[in-house]
Design a protein around this motif. Sequence first.
Motif, PDB file in Angstrom:
ATOM      1  N   PHE A  73       0.821  -1.206   0.000  1.00 36.80           N
ATOM      2  CA  PHE A  73       0.000   0.000   0.000  1.00 36.80           C
ATOM      3  C   PHE A  73       0.858   1.261   0.000  1.00 36.80           C
ATOM      4  CE2 PHE A  73      -4.423  -1.116   0.358  1.00 36.80           C
ATOM      5  CZ  PHE A  73      -5.067   0.080   0.129  1.00 36.80           C
ATOM      6  N   LEU A 178      -9.569  10.533   7.735  1.00 41.17           N
ATOM      7  CA  LEU A 178      -9.228   9.239   7.137  1.00 41.17           C
ATOM      8  C   LEU A 178      -9.723   9.163   5.699  1.00 41.17           C
ATOM      9  CD1 LEU A 178      -8.245   6.287   7.452  1.00 41.17           C
ATOM     10  CD2 LEU A 178     -10.484   5.722   8.331  1.00 41.17           C
ATOM     11  N   VAL A 179     -10.981   9.571   5.496  1.00 40.60           N
ATOM     12  CA  VAL A 179     -11.519   9.544   4.136  1.00 40.60           C
ATOM     13  C   VAL A 179     -10.703  10.484   3.247  1.00 40.60           C
ATOM     14  CG1 VAL A 179     -13.527   9.975   2.707  1.00 40.60           C
ATOM     15  CG2 VAL A 179     -13.806   8.918   4.920  1.00 40.60           C
ATOM     16  N   MET A 181      -7.638  11.326   3.628  1.00 37.23           N
ATOM     17  CA  MET A 181      -6.317  10.748   3.398  1.00 37.23           C
ATOM     18  C   MET A 181      -6.368   9.707   2.287  1.00 37.23           C
ATOM     19  SD  MET A 181      -4.136   8.630   6.191  1.00 37.23           S
ATOM     20  CE  MET A 181      -4.769   6.975   6.082  1.00 37.23           C
ATOM     21  N   ILE A 182      -7.400   8.845   2.331  1.00 32.80           N
ATOM     22  CA  ILE A 182      -7.499   7.803   1.303  1.00 32.80           C
ATOM     23  C   ILE A 182      -7.753   8.441  -0.060  1.00 32.80           C
ATOM     24  CG2 ILE A 182      -8.780   5.780   0.572  1.00 32.80           C
ATOM     25  CD1 ILE A 182      -9.371   5.278   3.527  1.00 32.80           C
ATOM     26  N   ALA A 183      -8.622   9.455  -0.066  1.00 30.09           N
ATOM     27  CA  ALA A 183      -8.910  10.137  -1.329  1.00 30.09           C
ATOM     28  C   ALA A 183      -7.632  10.726  -1.911  1.00 30.09           C
ATOM     29  CB  ALA A 183      -9.939  11.234  -1.100  1.00 30.09           C
ATOM     30  N   TYR A 186      -5.444   8.078  -3.609  1.00 28.85           N
ATOM     31  CA  TYR A 186      -5.833   7.707  -4.969  1.00 28.85           C
ATOM     32  C   TYR A 186      -5.680   8.871  -5.928  1.00 28.85           C
ATOM     33  CZ  TYR A 186      -7.228   3.194  -3.404  1.00 28.85           C
ATOM     34  OH  TYR A 186      -7.190   1.935  -2.899  1.00 28.85           O
ATOM     35  N   PHE A 195       1.548   8.396   0.087  1.00 30.20           N
ATOM     36  CA  PHE A 195       1.293   8.714   1.492  1.00 30.20           C
ATOM     37  C   PHE A 195       2.392   9.606   2.048  1.00 30.20           C
ATOM     38  CE2 PHE A 195      -1.563   4.898   1.906  1.00 30.20           C
ATOM     39  CZ  PHE A 195      -2.672   5.622   2.303  1.00 30.20           C
ATOM     40  N   LEU A 212     -13.761  12.944 -11.626  1.00 30.83           N
ATOM     41  CA  LEU A 212     -14.820  12.878 -10.622  1.00 30.83           C
ATOM     42  C   LEU A 212     -15.356  14.246 -10.229  1.00 30.83           C
ATOM     43  CD1 LEU A 212     -13.467  10.062  -8.356  1.00 30.83           C
ATOM     44  CD2 LEU A 212     -15.683  10.089  -9.453  1.00 30.83           C
ATOM     45  N   PHE A 219     -11.679  19.269  -6.188  1.00 30.88           N
ATOM     46  CA  PHE A 219     -11.216  18.228  -5.272  1.00 30.88           C
ATOM     47  C   PHE A 219     -10.462  18.853  -4.106  1.00 30.88           C
ATOM     48  CE2 PHE A 219      -7.719  15.537  -3.905  1.00 30.88           C
ATOM     49  CZ  PHE A 219      -8.363  14.359  -3.599  1.00 30.88           C
ATOM     50  N   PHE A 223     -11.626  18.378  -0.153  1.00 29.24           N
ATOM     51  CA  PHE A 223     -10.858  17.598   0.807  1.00 29.24           C
ATOM     52  C   PHE A 223     -10.029  18.469   1.726  1.00 29.24           C
ATOM     53  CE2 PHE A 223     -12.411  14.388  -1.920  1.00 29.24           C
ATOM     54  CZ  PHE A 223     -12.784  13.442  -0.989  1.00 29.24           C
TER      55      PHE A 223
END
Lengths: 507, 488
Positions: A73, A178-179, A181-183, A186, A195, A212, A219, A223
């Motif tokens: 990851f 967290l969301v 960070m994941i976004a 990607y 990361f 998107l 974006f 975020f």
Amino acid sequence: MHRLLDWILWLPMIGVLALLLTPKEMTRGIKYISLFFTFLTFLLTLCLYGQFDTSLAGMQPHLEINHPWIPSFNIFYHLGVDGISTPMIILTGLLFFLCVPCSWKIEKSPKGFFALLLMLETTVFGVFMSLDFFLFYVFWEVMLLPMFFLIGVWGGENREYAAIKFFLYTFFGSVLMLVGMIALYYASGKDVDSFNLLALHGGRFSNLTIDLFGSTFAFDKLFFWALFIGFAIKVPVFPFHTWLPHAHVQAPTAISVILAGVLLKMGTYGFLRISFPIFPQASVYFAETIAILGLINVLYGAFCAMAQKDIKRLVAYSSVSHMGFVMMGLAAMTVPSMNGAVLQMFNHGTSTAMMFLLVGILYERSHHRWIVKPDGSKGFSGLATHLPKYTIFFIIGMFASLGLPGLSGFISEALIFLGTFPRFTTLTTLAVIGLLIGAAYLLWMYKRMFFGEVSSDVKEYTDMDCREILYMLPLGIAVVVFGIFPNPILDIMRASVGNLVQLLAQR
Amino acid sequence: MKVNYLANLAYIVPELIVLLTMLLVLILEATYSKRETSRSYPFVATVIGLFFALYALLHQGQLEGTLIFTQGQVSDSFSIMMKFILILGTLGASYVAWSSKELYNNFQSEFLVLILGGLLGGMTLVSTQQMLNLYVAIETLSILSYILAGLKKRDSRSIEAGLKYALYGGVSAGVMLFGLSHLYGLVGSLYFSDIAKALQYLPVNELTLAIMALLFFFVGLAYKASLVPFHMWSPDVYEGSPFAVTTFFAIVPKLAALGILARLSIQFFSFPGPLGEFWFSLLQVMSILTMTVGNITALGQKSVKRMLAYSSISHAGFMLLAVVSSRQADISSLLFYGLAYFFMTVLAFSVVSFVSDEYGNDSYDRFNGLMKHHPFMSILLVILMCSLGGLPPFSGFVAKFLVLSSLVSSGFYLLAIIGVLNSVISLYYYLRLVRVMVFSPSEAQEGLKSFSWDKQLYSYLLLVPVVFLGIFWNSFYHWFVQGTLFIQ
């Protein structure tokens, strides 16, 4: 000392192991072990200061540690320090070290208390050192757990409510992070650097975000807020501040010191390390909003503090107010204001820690904290006459927090105002009123508690003993010395802060 | 790749081992049951048999997919990994049966035979390629479960659980068959590959009928996985059944149903078109409902077992999110979540069963002040609750992280946010157990006798993977990433 950061980070955990192996009957042994480990850690943080190369703007390369952790990851065990995190790490080392003697008289299972305190120290260091977002997040979250128990077990009467409120509030903020960070992972193409907080500087987002959200900027904006809320709850920024007074009032003295001195700074540190460098465009776009929120913090916190009848609540709200200055300094994004903000993070850490420690010392004697008791009578009277040593320290702490020239609070606030004035003239002018109210509530509190006839309760109090003076002294010295000669800290941060300001100015 | 019929048996060696173990337990029961000293024989046989099955499973040689038994079954890496978790789940259930008093003295062989049979049903279910096989597998799993729920014949709540389960199960199986019959009428085949093709090129005027048929069919699976609103049976059944049975129910049928749901979703509906849209939006709505209703109902529970029952419903909702994202992302997050969920569930139910053994019930009050007498067990429970709630650095967090990341990578931002908000809610009731253990004063004068040192040791051994998977999850994740479905 190639692995200095590893040692600073994990030494408290070694202390936890040592504590777990000590039988719980040996209370003195437990206290000395924790004192030893926190002191050693503090010395190591000073070593860090010695090793620091002030000419470098980025991370200190000779101190950086980078190992793969979850290769599939792209998660790394990546530690590093720069001019923004180093003052925070030194502050953390100092305050945890002082918290041990301050909790010397703790009676309820000292083993658990000190073990959790040391565990907390590791997680706080982890937050300030992590350069991998995932690692940062893990430390950020794990920190909640020792804090939850420290407030919930050793706190005041209403501790359970305060602990759970603190926990859920912060957890809510961090899951949004967290969301985000994941976004981000990607959006930046989920490659080796995705990361990596340093590699993400300046925001490099792939076409995925354009597909998107229409544009990378959309974006960015979305975020930015996901992360903003996570950090803002920690600072706490109005309107996310409601957990703070509860947590502070219920927490034991040492934990209040840590909470106000270090944990609140993690929020603003998050802006400096993550939000601003990674979303520079959105940060500049929303700078005014952040400044306004900061101003609300300054004024609202100050007015709330003025209305308090409990000293600890008063100090807690004064933290809200002072963190507002930091927010304003960050929002202005000029060199003096940013320097002032980081310096204020450090200085507020020392001065508010002093205030909380002093409130704790008083509480140990009086077992109440009322400035004005609920029945309308005065809680304390004539402290200045009866407790001279205590009064000296109180005056230093109080004037440092209200920003008297010559003490530490003044320099950082002056720098912040200097930097924000050209950018947000009206807001800065309004914020100065906050300073005025700050002086008002502190002096008013001082007048009510320290002047007047010595009341019969106060006569029974003893003045500060040797232990108390010893742990107050380092903070007192820090407040005075950095008030006159702030350069040691300013020198460390100057290059890094300048770098960040430049990055933001390019947008 | 086609193979001849007898050679097919090589692909179901684990199933055959499970079957043999089941027969062996029956024989042992008939031969030795009178003697006190030989009471543990069936347990030993089961554990050894299951370990052999695990060994056979992991050494099947190839992970690439093969259709077996005239294309009625499939053996692919996804099914192997799913079976791996199901066998582990059965092992976990027999561990709980062995360590708690409830079943050990009375019903052990029946219990073991029934869970082995259920496991067989579950293993068939996750690797099926044909609708009749699917139905038979589900029914094998269900009918044995009805008996399992009512295992304590003299306990009225256990009887109630069995009856409730049977009634609900019967109705939903009927509804499912009804849906299947329509599907067969539309498509004219029972094989998944044919159905997938037919659904892809379905005439527009048959769409409504197809949607109705699929809805009915879905009910049967949703019931097995206890997705809201077909979850009503599960808290009562979980509460009434013995702990070991509850552990089994919380893991094997649930994961098997989710596994086949994932297989169906990917095989039938991954193509663009209205039918796929319908199916995946159905799954989205169901997952949101399942998580939220499960969590909110769990908040008000007084019994810890019941709380865990509702929490397992909400976990199923979270796993369904992994299925939702499987349209674009891989299915590894479901597999990892299943594994992490297995360890946490077994540990949670076993520790609660120790407390229940001592007091006869498991309300929150029974945990008051546990920290004082049993600091080690309390710390274990604290870690476990944090892991269930999704706090790092424990396996529950990584599981949630992986699901969230596959959601985000497929662009389901809103679902991801609903998911994390649910984990905030869930943390409230998990922390409630922590609060009563650590903050409340203790009622009891002395510690629990049922927390003997060996049980504490076993519990800590089970805790190791809960923590290990939270910190060093690279290799497991790496393995699960290879878990792909074989689609002809």
